[in-house]
Design an enzyme around this catalytic site. Structure first.
Site, mmCIF file in Angstrom:
data_model
loop_
_atom_site.group_PDB
_atom_site.id
_atom_site.type_symbol
_atom_site.label_atom_id
_atom_site.label_comp_id
_atom_site.label_asym_id
_atom_site.label_seq_id
_atom_site.Cartn_x
_atom_site.Cartn_y
_atom_site.Cartn_z
ATOM 1 N N ASP A 74 -13.517 8.222 7.015
ATOM 2 C CA ASP A 74 -13.230 8.765 8.476
ATOM 3 C C ASP A 74 -13.847 10.021 8.748
ATOM 4 O O ASP A 74 -14.126 10.395 7.442
ATOM 5 C CB ASP A 74 -11.737 8.945 8.842
ATOM 6 C CG ASP A 74 -11.594 7.991 9.473
ATOM 7 O OD1 ASP A 74 -11.607 6.850 10.527
ATOM 8 O OD2 ASP A 74 -9.856 6.891 9.500
ATOM 9 N N ARG B 275 -15.746 3.493 3.842
ATOM 10 C CA ARG B 275 -16.762 4.643 4.304
ATOM 11 C C ARG B 275 -15.625 5.954 4.704
ATOM 12 O O ARG B 275 -16.369 6.716 3.959
ATOM 13 C CB ARG B 275 -17.470 4.376 5.235
ATOM 14 C CG ARG B 275 -18.527 5.547 5.963
ATOM 15 C CD ARG B 275 -18.641 5.459 7.330
ATOM 16 N NE ARG B 275 -17.389 6.035 8.865
ATOM 17 C CZ ARG B 275 -17.675 5.813 9.389
ATOM 18 N NH1 ARG B 275 -18.138 5.505 10.418
ATOM 19 N NH2 ARG B 275 -16.641 5.698 10.717
ATOM 20 N N ALA C 26 -19.687 1.340 3.913
ATOM 21 C CA ALA C 26 -18.425 0.959 2.826
ATOM 22 C C ALA C 26 -19.298 0.182 1.503
ATOM 23 O O ALA C 26 -18.626 -0.652 1.158
ATOM 24 C CB ALA C 26 -17.333 0.202 3.476
ATOM 25 N N THR D 83 -3.458 5.093 -1.188
ATOM 26 C CA THR D 83 -4.936 5.539 -0.300
ATOM 27 C C THR D 83 -5.706 6.714 -0.691
ATOM 28 O O THR D 83 -5.071 7.687 -1.388
ATOM 29 C CB THR D 83 -4.677 5.596 0.778
ATOM 30 O OG1 THR D 83 -3.469 6.763 0.787
ATOM 31 C CG2 THR D 83 -3.241 4.409 1.398
ATOM 32 N N GLU E 281 0.757 -1.259 0.273
ATOM 33 C CA GLU E 281 0.193 0.390 -0.414
ATOM 34 C C GLU E 281 1.234 1.322 0.262
ATOM 35 O O GLU E 281 1.734 1.465 0.655
ATOM 36 C CB GLU E 281 -0.862 -0.238 1.566
ATOM 37 C CG GLU E 281 -1.903 0.871 1.023
ATOM 38 C CD GLU E 281 -2.622 1.073 2.086
ATOM 39 O OE1 GLU E 281 -2.721 -0.141 2.650
ATOM 40 O OE2 GLU E 281 -3.038 1.575 3.098
ATOM 41 N N HIS F 14 -7.709 2.819 -3.320
ATOM 42 C CA HIS F 14 -8.830 3.436 -2.557
ATOM 43 C C HIS F 14 -9.793 4.752 -2.587
ATOM 44 O O HIS F 14 -9.360 5.060 -2.996
ATOM 45 C CB HIS F 14 -7.970 3.507 -1.067
ATOM 46 C CG HIS F 14 -7.231 2.785 -0.361
ATOM 47 N ND1 HIS F 14 -6.816 2.476 1.109
ATOM 48 C CD2 HIS F 14 -6.085 2.032 -1.366
ATOM 49 C CE1 HIS F 14 -6.089 0.968 0.851
ATOM 50 N NE2 HIS F 14 -5.666 1.054 -0.685
ATOM 51 N N TYR G 82 -11.517 -4.866 10.654
ATOM 52 C CA TYR G 82 -10.505 -4.681 12.074
ATOM 53 C C TYR G 82 -10.784 -5.451 13.407
ATOM 54 O O TYR G 82 -11.530 -5.758 14.010
ATOM 55 C CB TYR G 82 -11.724 -3.782 13.102
ATOM 56 C CG TYR G 82 -11.759 -2.693 11.982
ATOM 57 C CD1 TYR G 82 -10.871 -1.042 11.470
ATOM 58 C CD2 TYR G 82 -12.575 -2.401 10.697
ATOM 59 C CE1 TYR G 82 -10.603 -0.676 10.724
ATOM 60 C CE2 TYR G 82 -12.477 -1.079 10.281
ATOM 61 C CZ TYR G 82 -11.949 -0.029 9.506
ATOM 62 O OH TYR G 82 -12.272 0.434 8.907
HETATM 63 P P1 FAD Z 1 -17.904 0.240 6.841
HETATM 64 O O1 FAD Z 1 -17.837 -0.513 7.680
HETATM 65 O O2 FAD Z 1 -18.276 0.900 6.127
HETATM 66 O O3 FAD Z 1 -18.223 1.469 8.789
HETATM 67 C C1 FAD Z 1 -16.706 1.782 10.181
HETATM 68 C C2 FAD Z 1 -17.960 2.078 11.421
HETATM 69 O O4 FAD Z 1 -19.457 2.895 11.455
HETATM 70 C C3 FAD Z 1 -18.770 0.634 11.585
HETATM 71 O O5 FAD Z 1 -17.469 -0.202 12.021
HETATM 72 C C4 FAD Z 1 -19.535 0.925 12.880
HETATM 73 O O6 FAD Z 1 -18.967 0.791 12.985
HETATM 74 C C5 FAD Z 1 -20.223 2.237 11.490
HETATM 75 N N1 FAD Z 1 -21.059 1.716 11.050
HETATM 76 C C6 FAD Z 1 -21.753 1.640 9.249
HETATM 77 N N2 FAD Z 1 -22.591 1.313 8.726
HETATM 78 C C7 FAD Z 1 -23.703 1.179 9.940
HETATM 79 C C8 FAD Z 1 -25.150 0.716 10.040
HETATM 80 N N3 FAD Z 1 -25.324 0.364 8.838
HETATM 81 N N4 FAD Z 1 -25.247 0.114 11.532
HETATM 82 C C9 FAD Z 1 -24.417 1.059 12.264
HETATM 83 N N5 FAD Z 1 -23.331 1.307 12.420
HETATM 84 C C10 FAD Z 1 -22.970 1.822 10.887
HETATM 85 N N6 FAD Z 1 -9.764 6.135 4.778
HETATM 86 C C11 FAD Z 1 -9.415 6.470 3.776
HETATM 87 O O7 FAD Z 1 -9.506 8.257 4.503
HETATM 88 N N7 FAD Z 1 -8.402 6.101 3.054
HETATM 89 C C12 FAD Z 1 -8.161 5.554 3.126
HETATM 90 O O8 FAD Z 1 -7.590 5.259 2.029
HETATM 91 C C13 FAD Z 1 -8.621 4.608 3.662
HETATM 92 N N8 FAD Z 1 -7.478 3.037 3.727
HETATM 93 C C14 FAD Z 1 -8.538 1.944 4.276
HETATM 94 C C15 FAD Z 1 -7.786 1.201 4.077
HETATM 95 C C16 FAD Z 1 -7.928 -0.185 4.568
HETATM 96 C C17 FAD Z 1 -7.043 -2.200 4.536
HETATM 97 C C18 FAD Z 1 -8.168 0.104 6.822
HETATM 98 C C19 FAD Z 1 -9.189 -1.174 7.301
HETATM 99 C C20 FAD Z 1 -8.316 1.074 7.074
HETATM 100 C C21 FAD Z 1 -8.397 2.779 5.150
HETATM 101 N N9 FAD Z 1 -9.249 3.984 5.562
HETATM 102 C C22 FAD Z 1 -8.881 5.031 4.813
HETATM 103 C C23 FAD Z 1 -9.968 4.215 7.057
HETATM 104 C C24 FAD Z 1 -11.658 3.807 7.430
HETATM 105 O O9 FAD Z 1 -11.970 4.635 5.883
HETATM 106 C C25 FAD Z 1 -11.418 3.886 8.321
HETATM 107 O O10 FAD Z 1 -11.179 3.069 9.222
HETATM 108 C C26 FAD Z 1 -13.302 4.122 8.619
HETATM 109 O O11 FAD Z 1 -13.536 4.923 10.083
HETATM 110 C C27 FAD Z 1 -14.487 3.153 8.808
HETATM 111 O O12 FAD Z 1 -14.242 2.252 7.229
HETATM 112 P P2 FAD Z 1 -14.610 1.096 6.809
HETATM 113 O O13 FAD Z 1 -14.959 0.960 5.547
HETATM 114 O O14 FAD Z 1 -14.435 0.320 7.606
HETATM 115 O O15 FAD Z 1 -16.205 1.900 7.231
#
Ligand code: FAD
Length: 290
Positions: free
Chosen positions: A102, A100, A121, A41, A10, A70, A141
């Site tokens: 942050d 999704r 996401a 990213t 990455e 990403h 996670y």
């Molecule tokens: P999701 O899986 O959609 O959800 C995250 C959290 O939101 C859930 O755990 C839950 O608490 C809540 N939530 C979502 N949907 C619901 C629902 N229907 N009901 C209730 N609660 C809900 N960030 C960036 O900005 N750019 C990047 O390039 C980037 N790359 C990453 C790569 C990896 C491998 C990882 C693990 C993370 C990365 N991130 C990046 C960080 C990521 O965007 C954050 O961790 C973010 O907070 C969560 O994203 P997610 O896609 O896991 O979200």
């Protein structure tokens, strides 16, 4: 070591000419190892939209390595995201890491989905598969997402991402392999069968890592903290300690049958290259069987 071993790297999109040189030097060193893919990213809040696109396009133009872009839901309507998906497809991208993102106010703030945007996401993953049939990876996670009240919700959301078309989940970085193994057990018990690829973050700046880990909900075992004690002014020893720790972690995962490692390179090749080598990966000639 498994002959099926896969690696991926990455990178983040560079801001300056100097950072761009560093990134390209890393890409030139790592691509000969034949990664399954490299990923780029997308800055918090969509802040690197153009730079991510430029970096991904250049990798496609100048290398033969498969590249994953990403993409996050933050600060963009569905139409805007769909346009980004179309632009990626037209540039030759076939793999999206759907996230999704942050909260725009920073990690720890309450997340509010953008009005008219994708909610999470899973929705973004579905858009990517429906619109163009992208291959989709998602995040997961091992110590649960910091916003989730429990693992049950996290795992339910992972299931939704798989139903939306995700074929691989890449983990947030972690340092305690037992957390990863416990998480994979829970995921499998929930009937999720896609690969849960460990995201490996070699520690090189312990202070910065502690801050980042706090925000991401990743625990740093006390023994690791102690290993970095009194090394603030000793980068060489720090680097050796970091390499040893990351090697221990990867070799233990490999012994437990892990077949794909995703390295958070921070745009530096050395550590990811050495770890891949230790896992048996050799330039251009496939994996060595020890
Ligand atoms: P999701 O899986 O959609 O959800 C995250 C959290 O939101 C859930 O755990 C839950 O608490 C809540 N939530 C979502 N949907 C619901 C629902 N229907 N009901 C209730 N609660 C809900 N960030 C960036 O900005 N750019 C990047 O390039 C980037 N790359 C990453 C790569 C990896 C491998 C990882 C693990 C993370 C990365 N991130 C990046 C960080 C990521 O965007 C954050 O961790 C973010 O907070 C969560 O994203 P997610 O896609 O896991 O979200």
């Amino acid at each position: 070591m498994s002959d099926k071993l896969k690696i991926s790297f990455e990178f983040f999109p560079p801001k300056t000419e100097k950072m761009s040189e560093q990134l390209w030097s890393a890409i030139e060193q790592l691509v000969p190892l034949g990664p399954d893919f490299v990923s780029v990213t997308y800055g918090a809040g969509g802040s690197t939209r153009d730079r991510t696109h430029q970096t991904v396009s250049r990798i496609i133009e100048e290398t033969h390595v498969p590249v994953a872009a990403h993409l996050t839901t933050v600060n963009a309507t569905k139409d805007e995201i769909n346009q980004v998906l179309d632009d990626y497809w037209n540039a030759g991208v076939r793999h999206i890491v759907a996230l999704r993102g942050d909260p725009p106010g920073g990690v720890g703030e309450k997340f509010e989905a953008t009005e008219g945007g994708y909610y999470n996401a899973a929705e973004l993953a579905k858009a990517a598969t429906d619109r163009h049939g992208f291959e989709v990876s998602v995040g997961c996670y091992p110590e649960k997402h910091p916003e989730s009240p429990d693992f049950a919700l996290d795992i339910e959301l992972l299931k939704q991402k798989v139903d939306a078309g995700a074929t691989r989940a890449i983990t947030q970085f972690f340092f305690d392999n037992d957390c990863y193994f416990r998480y994979v057990d829970m995921v499998r018990k929930a009937g999720i069968t896609i690969p849960i690829v460990p995201g490996i973050m070699p520690v090189n700046n312990f202070g910065a890592l502690t801050r980042m880990a706090g925000l991401c909900g990743a625990t740093i075992p006390g023994r690791i903290g102690r290993m970095f004690e009194n090394l603030d002014d000793d980068p060489e020893t720090r680097e050796l300690v970091a390499a040893t720790l990351a090697a221990e972690q990867c070799l233990d995962l490999a012994e437990h049958g892990i077949e794909h490692f995703h390295f958070y390179t921070l745009n530096r090749a050395k550590m990811a290259y050495a770890l891949s080598h230790m896992l048996g990966v050799r330039p251009n000639s496939g994996n060595s069987q020890d």
